[in-house]
Enzyme design. Structure first.
Site, PDB file in Angstrom:
ATOM      1  CB  ILE A 238      -0.816   0.160   1.318  1.00 62.86           C
ATOM      2  CG1 ILE A 238      -2.156  -1.182   1.202  1.00 62.86           C
ATOM      3  CG2 ILE A 238      -1.384   1.448   1.446  1.00 62.86           C
ATOM      4  CD1 ILE A 238      -3.495  -0.841   0.097  1.00 62.86           C
ATOM      5  CE  LYS A 239       2.538   7.177  -3.568  1.00 57.66           C
ATOM      6  NZ  LYS A 239       3.552   7.521  -5.366  1.00 57.66           N
ATOM      7  CD  GLN A 240      -2.805   6.905   2.188  1.00 55.83           C
ATOM      8  OE1 GLN A 240      -2.948   8.121   1.587  1.00 55.83           O
ATOM      9  NE2 GLN A 240      -3.760   5.725   2.110  1.00 55.83           N
TER      10      GLN A 240
END
Length: 352
Positions: A238-240
């Site tokens: 997950i990129k956040q």
């Protein structure tokens, strides 16, 4: 880079970041990044053998290879922000080969970019560094501007060019998010079938997420829920964005949450806010990488190191930093990427 250098870059905030103890969600409940993470987590999952091998290819490459942490160079801004806005500060990066060279010279685990960028140099470089092909974009040339993610190319083409993974963005909260969720879920399913890893840019997009002059697009509670939706459609990473505030649900007065999220599971400390993002990634079973953000020039190194410290101490998996690296001379970009990686290689920077 030594711990003293990290402390110097953090300045008078060094103790604030490096000395913080998290009393919200215990580090003992987090599946922390470690050399055995794939064996301990992914081999228990439904991911097929080829996909696990692709996840391993990313995890085992570059300066952080085998550590459990990752450093990824993302360069999709030529579409997302325009080629001029992205590459005018350093025009050599209009040439896709220099993008890949920066990732290699910078010791990254992988390079994430568009079909066109990676496809144009695939035969020369796909076996030298893992490719993550970004499959959808906000094309940002329609007038008036609209904010939607549309598919580019095919998953099979990404596999044919030797990619280890695909990446996609969903604008959670937008009018188009329901369609995007279905499209990306199907794309991820097919990518896994072919044996590729999946990375999801879990971004929020809704004008109503700004309230009384406060922007809640990076609120811990809302970004945490976006992460939770992202792992539900089986993103492997997950990129956040790093959280900058909290209380989006309460301020906007929508959806459902719990008072305990604010009273017990978070504080206003950046590491605790990021820990909540990690918790929503199945307590770290799925790795959280935070984005490096825009380039601001002289403060880029300090900001990148701070973000890496917050991510690592929260239990995150690494950093994905683009503009801070490629909007400057290549040697300086390599230095910045190495500085980020040094935070994760420094055993004295511990989980909070």
């Amino acid at each position: 880079m030594s711990l003293n250098k990290i402390q110097d870059l953090l300045g008078d905030k060094a103790e604030y970041y490096l000395g913080h103890t998290c009393t919200t969600i215990s580090k003992d409940s987090i599946h922390l990044p470690a050399p055995g993470h794939i064996d301990n987590v992914w081999t228990q999952s439904n991911r097929n053998i080829q996909t696990i091998r692709s996840i391993s290819a990313i995890a085992d490459h570059g300066r952080l290879g085998g550590s459990g942490y990752v450093s990824i160079l993302p360069v999709d801004q030529g579409i997302e922000h325009s080629g001029g806005a992205s590459f005018a500060p350093n025009p050599i990066y209009f040439d896709p080969e220099n993008i890949v060279k920066l990732a290699i010279e910078g010791g990254c685990n992988a390079v994430a970019s568009t079909y066109g960028v990676l496809g144009s140099v695939a035969r020369k470089y796909a076996h030298k560094i893992p490719f993550i092909v970004k499959v959808n974009h906000n094309e940002f040339i329609s007038y008036p501007n609209k904010f939607d993610q549309i598919m580019f190319g095919t998953i099979k083409d990404a596999w044919n060019m030797g990619a280890a993974g695909i990446g996609a963005t969903i604008y959670f909260g937008s009018d188009e998010s329901a369609r995007q969720i279905v499209e990306v879920a199907k794309a991820f399913e097919y990518a896994h079938e072919l044996g590729m890893a999946t990375v999801l840019w879990c971004y929020l997009r809704n004008g109503s997420f700004k309230k009384d002059g406060v922007d809640y697009h990076t609120a811990a509670d809302l970004t945490g829920q976006a992460n939770h939706l992202g792992v539900t459609i089986q993103a492997d990473i997950i990129k956040q964005k790093l959280p900058t505030n909290n209380g989006g649900y309460n301020a906007i007065n929508f959806g459902k949450t719990s008072k305990l999220v604010y009273d017990k599971l978070t504080t206003d400390h950046p590491i605790d806010l990021c820990r909540y993002q990690v918790a929503n990634c199945y307590m770290g079973r799925v790795g959280l990488i935070n984005s490096g953000g825009e380039s601001k020039g002289a403060t880029d190194m300090a900001e990148a190191v701070m973000t890496a410290v917050v991510n690592k101490r929260a239990g995150g998996m690494g950093l994905i930093s683009g503009r801070k690296a490629f909007q400057k001379p290549m040697a300086e970009g390599v230095q910045l990427l190495n500085a980020i990686q040094d935070v994760y290689l420094d055993s004295s920077v511990t989980i909070a």
